[in-house]
Write an enzyme that holds these catalytic residues in place. Structure first.
Site, PDB file in Angstrom:
ATOM      1  N   ARG A   1    -119.244 -45.041 -44.862  1.00  0.00           N
ATOM      2  CA  ARG A   1    -120.082 -43.854 -45.090  1.00  0.00           C
ATOM      3  C   ARG A   1    -121.560 -44.218 -45.139  1.00  0.00           C
ATOM      4  NH1 ARG A   1    -117.017 -39.916 -47.807  1.00  0.00           N
ATOM      5  NH2 ARG A   1    -114.924 -39.893 -46.940  1.00  0.00           N
TER       6      ARG A   1
ATOM      7  N   LYS B   1    -111.887 -44.021 -46.877  1.00  0.00           N
ATOM      8  CA  LYS B   1    -113.335 -44.171 -46.756  1.00  0.00           C
ATOM      9  C   LYS B   1    -113.799 -45.532 -47.287  1.00  0.00           C
ATOM     10  CE  LYS B   1    -113.565 -41.313 -50.738  1.00  0.00           C
ATOM     11  NZ  LYS B   1    -114.125 -40.131 -51.312  1.00  0.00           N
TER      12      LYS B   1
ATOM     13  N   CYS C   1    -121.627 -32.955 -59.514  1.00  0.00           N
ATOM     14  CA  CYS C   1    -121.164 -32.742 -58.141  1.00  0.00           C
ATOM     15  C   CYS C   1    -121.188 -31.246 -57.848  1.00  0.00           C
ATOM     16  CB  CYS C   1    -119.757 -33.295 -57.972  1.00  0.00           C
ATOM     17  SG  CYS C   1    -118.517 -32.244 -58.749  1.00  0.00           S
TER      18      CYS C   1
ATOM     19  N   LYS D   1    -117.420 -47.562 -48.752  1.00  0.00           N
ATOM     20  CA  LYS D   1    -118.786 -47.287 -49.198  1.00  0.00           C
ATOM     21  C   LYS D   1    -119.565 -48.569 -49.460  1.00  0.00           C
ATOM     22  CE  LYS D   1    -117.487 -42.828 -50.977  1.00  0.00           C
ATOM     23  NZ  LYS D   1    -117.357 -41.902 -52.096  1.00  0.00           N
TER      24      LYS D   1
ATOM     25  N   CYS E   1    -116.169 -26.462 -53.086  1.00  0.00           N
ATOM     26  CA  CYS E   1    -115.262 -27.599 -53.000  1.00  0.00           C
ATOM     27  C   CYS E   1    -113.826 -27.189 -53.317  1.00  0.00           C
ATOM     28  CB  CYS E   1    -115.692 -28.718 -53.941  1.00  0.00           C
ATOM     29  SG  CYS E   1    -114.576 -30.114 -53.799  1.00  0.00           S
TER      30      CYS E   1
ATOM     31  N   CYS F   1    -117.242 -37.606 -57.461  1.00  0.00           N
ATOM     32  CA  CYS F   1    -118.340 -37.614 -56.478  1.00  0.00           C
ATOM     33  C   CYS F   1    -119.714 -37.839 -57.103  1.00  0.00           C
ATOM     34  CB  CYS F   1    -118.335 -36.324 -55.669  1.00  0.00           C
ATOM     35  SG  CYS F   1    -116.812 -36.116 -54.743  1.00  0.00           S
TER      36      CYS F   1
ATOM     37  N   CYS G   1    -113.694 -32.510 -60.752  1.00  0.00           N
ATOM     38  CA  CYS G   1    -112.348 -33.108 -60.647  1.00  0.00           C
ATOM     39  C   CYS G   1    -112.496 -34.621 -60.709  1.00  0.00           C
ATOM     40  CB  CYS G   1    -111.643 -32.647 -59.362  1.00  0.00           C
ATOM     41  SG  CYS G   1    -111.995 -33.677 -57.921  1.00  0.00           S
TER      42      CYS G   1
ATOM     43  N   ARG H   1    -122.342 -32.589 -43.632  1.00  0.00           N
ATOM     44  CA  ARG H   1    -123.089 -33.648 -44.322  1.00  0.00           C
ATOM     45  C   ARG H   1    -123.927 -34.421 -43.296  1.00  0.00           C
ATOM     46  NH1 ARG H   1    -119.222 -37.008 -47.974  1.00  0.00           N
ATOM     47  NH2 ARG H   1    -119.019 -35.089 -49.163  1.00  0.00           N
TER      48      ARG H   1
HETATM   49  C1  HEM Z   1    -110.286 -38.710 -53.182  1.00  0.00           C
HETATM   50  C2  HEM Z   1    -111.572 -38.820 -53.335  1.00  0.00           C
HETATM   51  C3  HEM Z   1    -112.588 -37.791 -52.877  1.00  0.00           C
HETATM   52  C4  HEM Z   1    -112.436 -36.645 -52.167  1.00  0.00           C
HETATM   53  C5  HEM Z   1    -111.200 -36.059 -51.558  1.00  0.00           C
HETATM   54  C6  HEM Z   1    -113.753 -36.046 -52.086  1.00  0.00           C
HETATM   55  C7  HEM Z   1    -114.029 -34.844 -51.486  1.00  0.00           C
HETATM   56  C8  HEM Z   1    -115.253 -34.244 -51.506  1.00  0.00           C
HETATM   57  C9  HEM Z   1    -115.531 -32.925 -51.064  1.00  0.00           C
HETATM   58  C10 HEM Z   1    -114.529 -31.957 -50.507  1.00  0.00           C
HETATM   59  C11 HEM Z   1    -116.843 -32.712 -51.230  1.00  0.00           C
HETATM   60  C12 HEM Z   1    -117.601 -31.487 -50.847  1.00  0.00           C
HETATM   61  C13 HEM Z   1    -118.020 -30.676 -51.988  1.00  0.00           C
HETATM   62  C14 HEM Z   1    -118.918 -29.596 -51.507  1.00  0.00           C
HETATM   63  O1  HEM Z   1    -120.024 -29.929 -51.112  1.00  0.00           O
HETATM   64  O2  HEM Z   1    -118.543 -28.422 -51.523  1.00  0.00           O
HETATM   65  C15 HEM Z   1    -117.401 -33.900 -51.771  1.00  0.00           C
HETATM   66  C16 HEM Z   1    -118.731 -34.099 -52.072  1.00  0.00           C
HETATM   67  C17 HEM Z   1    -119.271 -35.337 -52.284  1.00  0.00           C
HETATM   68  N1  HEM Z   1    -118.592 -36.484 -52.538  1.00  0.00           N
HETATM   69 FE1  HEM Z   1    -116.637 -36.657 -52.650  1.00  0.00          FE
HETATM   70  N2  HEM Z   1    -114.642 -36.852 -52.707  1.00  0.00           N
HETATM   71  C18 HEM Z   1    -113.980 -37.922 -53.202  1.00  0.00           C
HETATM   72  C19 HEM Z   1    -114.518 -38.962 -53.919  1.00  0.00           C
HETATM   73  C20 HEM Z   1    -115.867 -39.271 -53.928  1.00  0.00           C
HETATM   74  C21 HEM Z   1    -116.464 -40.391 -54.595  1.00  0.00           C
HETATM   75  C22 HEM Z   1    -115.700 -41.416 -55.422  1.00  0.00           C
HETATM   76  C23 HEM Z   1    -117.805 -40.337 -54.327  1.00  0.00           C
HETATM   77  C24 HEM Z   1    -118.915 -41.270 -54.763  1.00  0.00           C
HETATM   78  C25 HEM Z   1    -118.911 -42.010 -55.815  1.00  0.00           C
HETATM   79  C26 HEM Z   1    -118.030 -39.184 -53.518  1.00  0.00           C
HETATM   80  C27 HEM Z   1    -119.248 -38.775 -53.027  1.00  0.00           C
HETATM   81  C28 HEM Z   1    -119.506 -37.480 -52.691  1.00  0.00           C
HETATM   82  C29 HEM Z   1    -120.823 -36.983 -52.493  1.00  0.00           C
HETATM   83  C30 HEM Z   1    -122.106 -37.773 -52.514  1.00  0.00           C
HETATM   84  C31 HEM Z   1    -120.677 -35.627 -52.264  1.00  0.00           C
HETATM   85  C32 HEM Z   1    -121.801 -34.661 -52.042  1.00  0.00           C
HETATM   86  C33 HEM Z   1    -122.014 -33.744 -53.147  1.00  0.00           C
HETATM   87  C34 HEM Z   1    -122.713 -34.260 -54.336  1.00  0.00           C
HETATM   88  O3  HEM Z   1    -123.678 -35.041 -54.276  1.00  0.00           O
HETATM   89  O4  HEM Z   1    -122.334 -33.773 -55.399  1.00  0.00           O
HETATM   90  N3  HEM Z   1    -116.840 -38.550 -53.289  1.00  0.00           N
HETATM   91  N4  HEM Z   1    -116.409 -34.824 -51.929  1.00  0.00           N
HETATM   92  S1  SF4 Z   2    -115.783 -34.512 -57.770  1.00  0.00           S
HETATM   93 FE1  SF4 Z   2    -114.127 -33.209 -57.166  1.00  0.00          FE
HETATM   94  S2  SF4 Z   2    -114.930 -31.159 -57.558  1.00  0.00           S
HETATM   95 FE2  SF4 Z   2    -116.673 -32.497 -57.450  1.00  0.00          FE
HETATM   96  S3  SF4 Z   2    -117.328 -32.377 -55.284  1.00  0.00           S
HETATM   97 FE3  SF4 Z   2    -116.002 -34.161 -55.548  1.00  0.00          FE
HETATM   98  S4  SF4 Z   2    -114.015 -33.457 -54.923  1.00  0.00           S
HETATM   99 FE4  SF4 Z   2    -115.236 -31.629 -55.378  1.00  0.00          FE
END
Ligand code: HEM
Ligand code: SF4
Length: 574
Positions: free
Chosen positions: A151, A218, A439, A220, A445, A488, A484, A82
């Site tokens: 972040r 994290k 997402c 934000k 993922c 995200c 999930c 990223r």
């Molecule tokens: C326990 C909570 C979370 C975990 C473990 C987690 C984990 C991950 C992982 C593993 C990815 C990579 C997916 C890929 O690109 O293959 C991802 C993408 C992303 N996550 Fe999370 N995430 C969490 C919560 C959140 C939340 C609440 C937000 C924002 C509101 C967020 C923002 C993002 C963003 C901006 C991406 C980039 C992909 C996209 O725009 O769809 N994440 N996250």
């Molecule tokens: S919402 Fe869940 S499935 Fe989608 S990118 Fe985030 S961790 Fe992965």
């Protein structure tokens, strides 16, 4: 707190990740050695935890998992990288670098994220260092794009009222710089930086804000410029809402305690929208951000990671406690919050002229995926534009892209390229699709329970005829999907949302506020496509008939009794 909240072995039980951080010697761990290990494309779990702070997750191609298992091969390990840029502002040269490295080292596509960052997918371990070096040579970074730190700082990217937006952006950038981790580990591991400390002696180097164990989770931050709430300021741990009077930025309202993630079936976890707690002057934002981060550092729950986000710290102790603690640390009080008004959280597409006489074109990019397809050469088109563009590019919080600050002289040439490559502002799509986000989910993922990016466009193909029938094609309705409940793509704030439960199965939510000001509520659980379409059809057609003047879909479903209004995060579950 002494020694920057260094956890001692005698303190309250803490999660294994806290131990990894303590042992890591300011994020070094054994990354340097394990990255070179020629035997496996993976790295050990402890190092993977640390990798996040460096902007990367280890993943494997889940489409190939079973086949490789049959062939007794290790999973197809690869890394997501990223790349962050505060407010999503990048130069044409930086765009061209991203394009180059994604062809050279990743899967040939760029993903624009919901936090205005870039994601590359499919980088193999042995190419990580070269990729990160090229990113840094172009003055971008992956440091702190993931991990238990602050972040990418989001910021309204619209350059229309250019002076004010650029002033607000400068503050977002300063907050971002101020909260960067200070460890030299990043330079040593990726950029061949000189080792400034004896690796055994982790006391020599200090993280003045984070301390040795960084944050419990994290953190934000987002900065909004009304009337647009594109950054979804209420979803952020800490938010700033620009207050503009007589065309001048006079300061920011401060919001605290938002967050999206939850776990299905666990009512102790829930999304939460933040509360407006006061107002500060522009030059006070950095102090507010730093002190808020240190409060979370000292009081966040380090024993249960699912309960470690700032929203739980605030909900457990009360917002008044937080305001008092903040006042103590600042040595001054926030002023009373100023009135503000948000109209929407989506993007506005196509050409607009800014107050600086420059032009800006917002492109619709479905789910933020930039790639060349047989009949849509988006990546090539953007590359050709970047070669002649003298303004900048702006990644929007809705996964779209603004070709910004185009001079009147250059506009014709850029328009010609836009039409040569058929780049779209989305106007031929339904307004629902233009307001959609998904997402990544499968195949990269590891946490995905259901498809998202690869599925939402197909689902929209099936919803669009219903919109047409109801005469709703041009009505802005916000729809979001994630694979999930981590959230995200901020689905909990959408008017219609689907959150993955199992392959092909989603929980369906309705009733988010059109300007990102209200959480939605569970409407149906664990449903597949047929039931999704059956459920939506009557609601859409009723909405078309019964809505009041200017009534948004999210408000309508509450008034019509499909779901109850969510007044606080804990009331989010059924
Ligand atoms: C326990 C909570 C979370 C975990 C473990 C987690 C984990 C991950 C992982 C593993 C990815 C990579 C997916 C890929 O690109 O293959 C991802 C993408 C992303 N996550 Fe999370 N995430 C969490 C919560 C959140 C939340 C609440 C937000 C924002 C509101 C967020 C923002 C993002 C963003 C901006 C991406 C980039 C992909 C996209 O725009 O769809 N994440 N996250
Ligand atoms: S919402 Fe869940 S499935 Fe989608 S990118 Fe985030 S961790 Fe992965």
């Amino acid at each position: 707190m002494s020694d920057n909240n260094l956890l001692s072995p005698n303190s309250a039980p803490h999660s294994d990740v806290e131990d990894i951080k303590i042992r890591s010697n300011y994020l070094r761990g054994s990354l340097e050695e394990t990255l070179q290990d020629p035997i496996t494309g993976s790295i050990p779990e402890d190092d993977n935890r640390l990798m996040k702070f460096h902007g990367s997750y280890m993943q494997d191609d889940r489409d190939l998992r079973n086949e490789r298992q049959k062939q007794k091969l290790e999973p197809a390990y690869q890394f997501m990288l990223r790349v962050r840029a505060a407010g999503g502002v990048v130069t044409p040269e930086q765009w061209l670098m991203m394009d180059r490295v994604c062809q050279k080292y990743a899967n040939g596509t760029i993903r624009l994220t919901t936090r205005q960052s870039f994601q590359l997918h499919g980088v193999i371990k042995w190419n990580l260092k070269k990729t990160i070096q090229e990113v840094n040579e172009a003055l971008l970074s992956t440091l702190a794009a993931c991990g238990d730190v602050n972040r990418n700082v989001m910021c309204n990217p619209n350059p229309y009222q250019s002076e004010i937006h650029s002033e607000v952006y400068q503050w977002a950038s300063k907050i971002s710089d101020h909260l960067d981790p200070q460890t030299n580990a990043y330079h040593e591991i990726w950029l061949d930086g000189e080792k400034i400390i004896d690796s055994q002696d982790s006391q020599v180097e200090q993280e003045p804000i984070y301390g040795r164990v960084y944050l419990p989770r994290k953190f934000k931050i987002g900065v909004a410029v009304p009337p647009s709430n594109d950054v979804d300021v209420f979803s952020q741990d800490l938010g700033f809402i620009a207050i503009i009077e007589d065309g001048q930025l006079i300061g920011f309202n401060v919001t605290a305690g938002g967050g999206m993630g939850m776990t299905h079936g666990d009512a102790k976890t829930y999304p939460q929208i933040s509360k407006v707690i006061g107002f500060c002057l522009p030059e006070q934002v950095i102090d507010v951000a730093e002190k808020t981060v240190t409060i979370q550092r000292d009081y966040g729950d380090r024993s249960v990671r699912k309960h470690a986000r700032f929203k739980y710290t605030i909900d457990d102790r009360g917002i008044d406690w937080f305001i008092q603690e903040l006042t103590n640390r600042l040595g001054w009080s926030l002023q009373e919050a100023r009135p503000f008004h948000f109209e929407h959280n989506g993007d506005r597409y196509g050409w607009v002229k800014g107050s600086n006489n420059k032009w800006h074109f917002t492109l619709f990019i479905q789910n933020g995926r930039v790639k060349d397809e047989e009949d849509y050469k988006l990546m090539t088109g953007l590359r050709e534009i970047a070669k002649i563009h003298t303004g900048d590019f702006r990644l929007t919080p809705n996964q779209n892209l603004i070709i910004a600050n185009v001079s009147s002289q250059k506009k014709k040439k850029i328009e010609a390229l836009i039409s040569e490559y058929g780049l779209t502002d989305g106007s031929h799509y339904s307004a629902l699709r233009r307001n959609s986000m998904a997402c990544v989910a499968f195949p990269t993922c590891g946490l995905a329970m259901a498809e998202s990016e690869r599925y939402l466009p197909t689902l929209l193909d099936k919803i669009e005829p219903m919109l047409k029938e109801a005469g709703l094609q041009d009505d802005d309705i916000v729809i979001r999907m994630t694979g999930c409940p981590n959230g995200c793509a901020r689905p909990m704030l959408a008017e219609i949302a689907f959150i993955g439960k199992a392959p092909g199965k989603y929980n369906m939510y309705l009733g988010g506020g059109f300007s990102g000001n209200r959480l939605n509520k569970l409407y149906k659980e664990n449903i597949g496509e047929a039931e999704i379409l059956e459920s939506l059809q009557p609601i859409l057609s009723q909405y078309a008939k019964d809505r009041q003047e200017g009534e948004h879909f999210g408000d309508y479903v509450i008034r019509a009794g499909y779901v109850q209004e969510v007044t606080d995060g804990q009331n989010f579950h059924a």
